[in-house]
Design a protein around this motif. Structure first.
Motif, PDB file in Angstrom:
ATOM      1  N   MET A  25       6.965   8.397 -71.319  1.00  9.39           N
ATOM      2  CA  MET A  25       6.512   8.741 -69.974  1.00  9.39           C
ATOM      3  C   MET A  25       6.209  10.227 -69.862  1.00  9.39           C
ATOM      4  O   MET A  25       5.203  10.640 -69.271  1.00  9.39           O
ATOM      5  N   VAL A  29       2.347  11.129 -69.120  1.00  8.96           N
ATOM      6  CA  VAL A  29       1.932  11.805 -67.887  1.00  8.96           C
ATOM      7  C   VAL A  29       1.151  13.079 -68.210  1.00  8.96           C
ATOM      8  O   VAL A  29       0.119  13.376 -67.595  1.00  8.96           O
ATOM      9  N   GLN A  30       1.628  13.853 -69.193  1.00  8.62           N
ATOM     10  CA  GLN A  30       0.931  15.076 -69.575  1.00  8.62           C
ATOM     11  C   GLN A  30      -0.480  14.773 -70.061  1.00  8.62           C
ATOM     12  O   GLN A  30      -1.444  15.461 -69.705  1.00  8.62           O
ATOM     13  N   PHE A  33      -2.808  13.471 -66.961  1.00  7.15           N
ATOM     14  CA  PHE A  33      -3.268  14.533 -66.071  1.00  7.15           C
ATOM     15  C   PHE A  33      -4.086  15.573 -66.822  1.00  7.15           C
ATOM     16  O   PHE A  33      -4.999  16.192 -66.250  1.00  7.15           O
ATOM     17  N   PHE A 185       3.069  18.647 -64.098  1.00  8.22           N
ATOM     18  CA  PHE A 185       1.870  18.183 -64.785  1.00  8.22           C
ATOM     19  C   PHE A 185       0.735  19.142 -64.447  1.00  8.22           C
ATOM     20  O   PHE A 185       0.776  19.835 -63.423  1.00  8.22           O
TER      21      PHE A 185
END
Length: 257
Positions: A25, A29-30, A33, A185
């Motif tokens: 996760m 997420v990095q 975005f 992020f």
């Protein structure tokens, strides 16, 4: 260091299974975005994309012409070659950091590019300090005045600089009173992306100017051509049209010293 025992390995595997999801996760997420920021940045760049292609093409053409060419080595040429290579090797890392809105990291890399240029000038003029920091006063004023902000980002020494690239400025409905939120992020800042990318292109042009001096002296048969000089001038004009370079800046390769 002692090798892990069988019990240790079993415990490590249990921890891995328990933690693989949050780890995925974190990086997922990095990436998500970062990919979104890359699309927004390229939309924001405008004609900077064309300027970058022209400059990168001139740099690549010059490097390809001298690839494998054998010339006598001097202490100065060896130092400068290593600095040129260090700059070129970092091109993609710097550009990706800007595009993906990882601005603290991008500005640390831009600062390093600026310091490489300062070291190139110091080596050429025989005043490089063996263990000292590069003296950026050798750079032109328009670059020197940016060094402090880049250093503040690289050293995370000013809270407002760090906060400006990590603060959440999205909707905050139903939150009590004044609220500050931090995001973990990347998120595109259109103006900052454009200015950072334009600075990177400008530093590439200055690198080519330094490389041109070496080619004129050591590789006269492989010097930058009039056509390549014209391409650099077109790149500068595109940046002027985008409002990111002053119109009275000197044309590349025309005022070298």
């Amino acid at each position: 260091m002692a090798a892990a025992s069988g019990d240790d390995n079993e415990s490590i595997e249990e921890h891995k299974q328990a933690l693989i999801h949050p780890a995925a996760m974190l990086y997922g997420v990095q990436k998500m975005f970062g990919d979104q920021a890359r699309v927004k940045a390229k939309q924001a760049y405008g004609r900077l994309i064309d300027a970058h292609l022209l400059v990168a093409g001139v740099l690549g053409a010059g490097l390809l012409r001298t690839n494998g060419v054998v010339t006598p080595i001097t202490a100065t040429s060896e130092e400068r070659n290593a600095l040129f290579a260090g700059f070129v090797i970092g091109l993609n890392a710097c550009e990706s950091a800007i595009e993906e809105a990882r601005y603290l990291q991008a500005h640390a890399l831009l600062r390093q590019e600026m310091e490489i240029l300062a070291q190139l000038k110091a080596v050429r003029e025989g005043r490089r300090k063996p263990n000292g920091s590069p003296n950026v006063t050798a750079l032109e004023k328009s670059l020197r005045r940016l060094y402090g902000d880049l250093t503040a980002a690289a050293h995370v020494s000013k809270h407002d600089v760090v906060e400006s690239v990590t603060a959440w400025d999205g909707p905050m409905e139903d939150l009590p009173g004044p609220t500050a939120m931090t995001r973990y992020f990347p998120e595109t800042d259109t103006g900052l992306a454009r200015r950072s990318f334009a600075l990177h292109i400008t530093l590439m042009i200055h690198l080519i100017e330094e490389l041109s001096l070496d080619y004129d002296e050591r590789h006269p048969n492989h010097a930058f051509t009039d056509r390549e000089r014209a391409a650099l001038n077109h790149a500068v004009k595109l940046m002027i049209a985008e409002g990111l370079v002053e119109s009275d800046d000197p044309e590349p390769l025309n005022n070298q010293g």
